[in-house]
Design an enzyme around this catalytic site. Sequence first.
Site, PDB file in Angstrom:
ATOM      1  N   GLU A 131       0.828  -1.213   0.000  1.00 45.28           N
ATOM      2  CA  GLU A 131       0.000   0.000   0.000  1.00 45.28           C
ATOM      3  C   GLU A 131       0.861   1.261   0.000  1.00 45.28           C
ATOM      4  OE1 GLU A 131      -4.204  -0.294   0.524  1.00 45.28           O
ATOM      5  OE2 GLU A 131      -2.810  -0.775  -1.086  1.00 45.28           O
ATOM      6  N   THR A 184      -6.754   8.563  -5.650  1.00 41.76           N
ATOM      7  CA  THR A 184      -6.720   8.509  -4.189  1.00 41.76           C
ATOM      8  C   THR A 184      -6.073   9.749  -3.595  1.00 41.76           C
ATOM      9  OG1 THR A 184      -6.634   6.103  -4.232  1.00 41.76           O
ATOM     10  CG2 THR A 184      -5.939   7.170  -2.201  1.00 41.76           C
TER      11      THR A 184
END
Length: 311
Positions: A131, A184
């Site tokens: 991530e 994002t």
Amino acid sequence: MEKIRVYAPATVANVACGFDIFGFAVNRPGDEIVLEKRTEPGISIIEITGDDGRLPKEVAKNTAGIAIQKYLAHIGREDQGFNLSLHKDMPLGSGLGSSAASAVAGVFAANELMGKPLTQKELLPFAMEGERVACGSAHADNVGPSLLGGFIIIRSYDPLDIVQIATPLDLYASIVHPHIEVNTKDARGILDKEISLSTTITQMGNVAGLVAGLMLPDYSLIGRSLVDVIIEPSRAILIPQFAEVKAAALQAGALGCSISGSGPSLFALSKGEETAQQVAEAMRDQFALVGIGSDIFVSPINQQGPMILPN
């Protein structure tokens, strides 16, 4: 075992009121990885499909590759090499934990091939490193449920403290993924840096209410608590037709509806599969009214996490 094929599920993060601390897994969509031992050290990403050529094959920049690399370093087996093939069966930038599913599938597969020296929960920090590569932050609200299954709470990051809680058997998620993309970083950049005390208190009440509603179980309490007064108001402007889609979900019988992760996907929770299917179709139809195509998925809360598939 020299070769393994692993599927890791998509996830819904935040779950309305639980920004960066709540997440749950669903059955579909998800990612598949085929991992095979080789005699030479190092990880070779030999194939990526389903990404339209957008994902890097360089290990240090690939979420699955870096997760495996960090895992091998931790167990002291950097001498072990792997060939890796990744099939993306979910859209990038969807708000459904695409990068997390790849990282989870990769590190889970590697641990299986190495004889499972670590427990499934102990794999979490390595999936989180994937991530970090994907979005610059090693958050766990997607990788946690994808790896462990079920509904998870991230009580703390320092030290890392992950809590799994029970969910009602008849709780279903409806997910609609409109064919638009929300970055994002953009979705994080739009957020307010400061919030009022009264807003914080309201959100804390919803967080506590949702946990209690899931555990009791109390479907009415779940619905009353699926309210986000901090993040959703800012991010909703990035998703065309948001208010109308949410209203359609609630009118079709959903307990509550909000943005999945950073969007543009929306999720709703319902009691029963039939209602959840009706909710998903109502959400899709509302996007279609303004010419936006979408995919829908209906699933109970996935309690398993990654699973081994036949080679």
